[in-house]
Design an enzyme around this catalytic site. Structure first.
Site, mmCIF file in Angstrom:
data_model
loop_
_atom_site.group_PDB
_atom_site.id
_atom_site.type_symbol
_atom_site.label_atom_id
_atom_site.label_comp_id
_atom_site.label_asym_id
_atom_site.label_seq_id
_atom_site.Cartn_x
_atom_site.Cartn_y
_atom_site.Cartn_z
ATOM 1 N N ALA A 70 2.119 8.693 -0.918
ATOM 2 C CA ALA A 70 3.561 8.655 -1.172
ATOM 3 C C ALA A 70 3.982 7.258 -1.590
ATOM 4 C CB ALA A 70 4.329 9.076 0.084
ATOM 5 N N ASP A 71 5.024 7.196 -2.398
ATOM 6 C CA ASP A 71 5.613 5.922 -2.788
ATOM 7 C C ASP A 71 7.115 6.121 -2.939
ATOM 8 O OD1 ASP A 71 4.798 3.081 -3.719
ATOM 9 O OD2 ASP A 71 6.322 3.727 -5.155
ATOM 10 N N THR A 72 7.890 5.186 -2.403
ATOM 11 C CA THR A 72 9.351 5.286 -2.424
ATOM 12 C C THR A 72 9.950 4.063 -3.099
ATOM 13 O OG1 THR A 72 9.329 6.549 -0.355
ATOM 14 C CG2 THR A 72 11.426 5.546 -0.979
ATOM 15 N N GLY A 107 7.811 9.713 -4.601
ATOM 16 C CA GLY A 107 6.775 10.520 -5.234
ATOM 17 C C GLY A 107 5.744 10.880 -4.189
#
Length: 192
Positions: A70-72, A107
């Protein structure tokens, strides 16, 4: 049941998965983040994929597994706001957010693997809009001086003291914290 691996060292992401009762392991990604696109939706998808594939590539035991990357990012006026470099940078970021609405994109990439089978990949992006009340300069400085903004994209933590200035959220609250757990749970159910 396949083992579930979170490819992140984020304590907030870990807490969110624990909150929904998920049993998982943490194996943080160690790869270099390489960004080849500019739209926030594409950036978070690209980075979440890199994290998931990097961790999956280190799994050698052949056990069935799901790897979650995940990436924010926080986005204002089409520009991605990362983690602040220093106090002044944090103040500048919050000055841009206060009194306005911004977007938070996460994502997520989930890789499903099993011995003798092709790896299956599911990727998606979750968007949440956050409206922030106007903040006086002293409020911004006082908040930054708590130290809370320094390790967070956009220089704030919605689950912390910054909650005092959040006027409205449109979308998944947990996405702003760092992981849209309900969307992940639904995606895992589809892949099982």
């Amino acid at each position: 049941m396949k083992r579930i691996i979170l490819a992140s060292a984020s304590p907030r992401r870990r807490e969110l998965l624990e909150q929904i009762g998920m049993k998982f392991e943490v194996i943080p990604s160690q790869g270099e983040e390489i960004i080849t696109c500019s739209r926030p939706e594409e950036v978070v998808c690209e980075l979440s994929g890199q994290k998931a594939y990097e961790v999956a590539g280190r799994l050698k035991d052949g056990q069935e597994s799901f790897v979650i990357g995940a990436d924010t990012v926080v986005c204002q006026d089409g520009k991605i706001m990362g983690k602040p470099k220093d106090r002044e940078d944090a103040i500048r970021m919050i000055e841009q957010l206060q009194g306005r609405t911004h977007a938070v994109f996460t994502g997520v990439t989930i890789l499903s693997s099993a011995p003798g089978q092709e790896t299956v990949c599911s990727s998606f992006v979750c968007k949440t809009e956050v409206e922030v009340y106007p903040m006086a300069g002293e409020e911004i400085e006082s908040y930054v001086d708590t130290g809370e903004p320094m390790d967070k994209a956009g220089a704030y933590g919605i689950q912390g003291r910054f909650a005092a200035w959040v006027r409205e959220i449109r979308g998944d609250y947990n996405n702003v914290v760092g992981l849209p757990v309900s969307a992940i749970w639904q995606a895992l159910k589809q892949m099982m």
